[in-house]
Write an enzyme that holds these catalytic residues in place. Structure first.
Site, short mmCIF file in Angstrom:
data_model
loop_
_atom_site.label_atom_id
_atom_site.label_comp_id
_atom_site.label_asym_id
_atom_site.label_seq_id
_atom_site.Cartn_x
_atom_site.Cartn_y
_atom_site.Cartn_z
N THR A 125 66.26 23.72 51.93
CA THR A 125 67.48 22.96 52.11
C THR A 125 68.34 23.19 53.03
O THR A 125 69.52 22.51 53.39
CB THR A 125 67.85 22.55 50.55
OG1 THR A 125 66.70 22.24 49.85
CG2 THR A 125 69.44 22.09 50.48
N THR A 181 63.92 26.09 47.68
CA THR A 181 64.02 26.68 46.29
C THR A 181 63.66 26.41 45.76
O THR A 181 62.91 27.06 44.73
CB THR A 181 65.74 26.65 46.01
OG1 THR A 181 64.93 24.77 45.75
CG2 THR A 181 66.75 26.52 46.49
N ASP A 182 62.48 25.41 46.15
CA ASP A 182 61.58 25.10 44.83
C ASP A 182 60.23 25.89 44.90
O ASP A 182 59.92 26.05 43.25
CB ASP A 182 60.73 23.76 45.46
CG ASP A 182 62.02 22.89 45.08
OD1 ASP A 182 62.46 22.36 43.80
OD2 ASP A 182 61.79 21.24 45.37
#
Length: 332
Positions: A12, A89-90
């Protein structure tokens, strides 16, 4: 002035909203992101590298292992005091944990990213990057393993998890809390790492599956994984480490087939233990040869088992690595 290597990996932090799709996609280069970290030149000299430009869900364990080798090579340079790695971040906590297990170097390695893309109000990428760089130049950050830096908090890679789908402070250590903070551009530490371990290996075994235990489940998913060639299984058990009785047959069959079975809890906090003696309880599973994964969440236990199984199928050695405290082992 100290020199920090910043390795960009998409996520992101590198995204903007595509007006046609009306959704965020990777577009920004590392140099474009660094240009938004204003004033950082007063604290450190930065060398930027691009390893990948992938969203978090696209990162595979093989890529994580390649990234580990990439970081290790940079850390060998005398002029580099630390490394900052950006990441989606996942899957960030999995990559950070793999780096923590496989990198045996006292220099700081900080993993960061952002929860908001650069088209959103309150884009947090530059702030997280500046805090991470300030941590990487800190002498106090040495010998602490890989740290995750978000929202001016520092968490250990082995303890941290993504706790919320959108909050800026999503990365939390639910059991132990953060190891430190960044305040006034300075990394401040409040405690040491509680548990550290290194697995020195150049390869990774990807045939490891993760199964979550739920009410009324049977052995069909376990049997399927074994049939498909799994070398390891991680079971996210209920509570203290218990599973429905109909799953026990599959677990025992997997172990008899030579599959390493590691059990953790699906609970957000706490560790597994052989407290219960009823069918499917932790005592029966321990006696059957199930390895206990302490307080690791399933996704991290899977990464750890992948690294161990890359070079050994010795169940006693695997058990030792999962169930002892601090360790350093070269898999051979």
């Amino acid at each position: 002035m100290k020199k920090v290597a910043v390795i960009f990996n998409g996520g992101t932090i590198s995204m903007t909203v595509d007006p046609r799709m009306r959704a965020a996609v990777p577009t920004l280069s590392g140099e474009e992101i660094m240009s938004m970290v204003t004033g950082i030149e007063n604290y450190a000299e930065i060398e930027s590298y691009t390893f990948s430009n992938l969203p978090g869900p696209h990162v595979t364990p093989e890529l994580m292992m390649d990234l580990s080798k990439y970081v290790q090579n940079i850390l060998l340079r005398d002029d580099i005091c630390g490394v900052v790695v950006t990441h989606g971040t996942d899957s960030l906590e999995e990559t950070a944990y793999l780096l923590d297990l496989t990198i045996d170097n006292p220099k700081p390695v900080i993993v960061t990213g952002s929860m908001r893309n650069s088209s959103e109000l309150g884009y947090d990428g530059p702030a997280n990057l500046s805090a991470s760089i300030c941590t990487a130049i800190s002498e106090e950050a040495c010998n602490r393993g890989v740290l995750v830096c978000f929202n001016d908090e520092l968490n250990c890679a082995g303890e941290v998890t993504k706790s919320h789908s959108m909050h800026l402070n999503t990365f939390q250590s639910p059991e132990f809390g953060p190891i430190g903070i960044i305040d006034n551009n300075e990394a401040i530490f409040y405690r040491d790492n509680l548990k550290r371990g290194h697995i020195i290996t150049d390869s990774i075994e990807t045939r490891v599956d993760l199964i979550k235990a739920c009410a009324g489940m049977n052995s069909k998913l376990i049997d399927f994984c074994v049939k498909e060639g799994a070398r390891g299984l991680v079971i996210e058990a209920m509570g203290r480490g218990n599973i429905p009785p109909e799953m026990v047959k599959g677990v025992k069959a997997a172990i008899n087939h030579g599959v390493a079975v590691v059990m953790v809890s699906r609970c957000f906090r706490g560790r597994v233990l052989n407290s219960y003696g009823y069918p499917g309880g932790g005592k029966e599973l321990r006696n059957a040869g199930v390895i206990f994964g302490d307080s690791l969440p399933g996704q991290k236990a899977r990464i750890k088992l992948m690294l161990v199984l890359a070079s050994t199928r010795n169940m006693e050695k695997i058990k030792y690595i999962f169930e002892c405290g601090r360790y350093k082992t070269r898999i051979s």
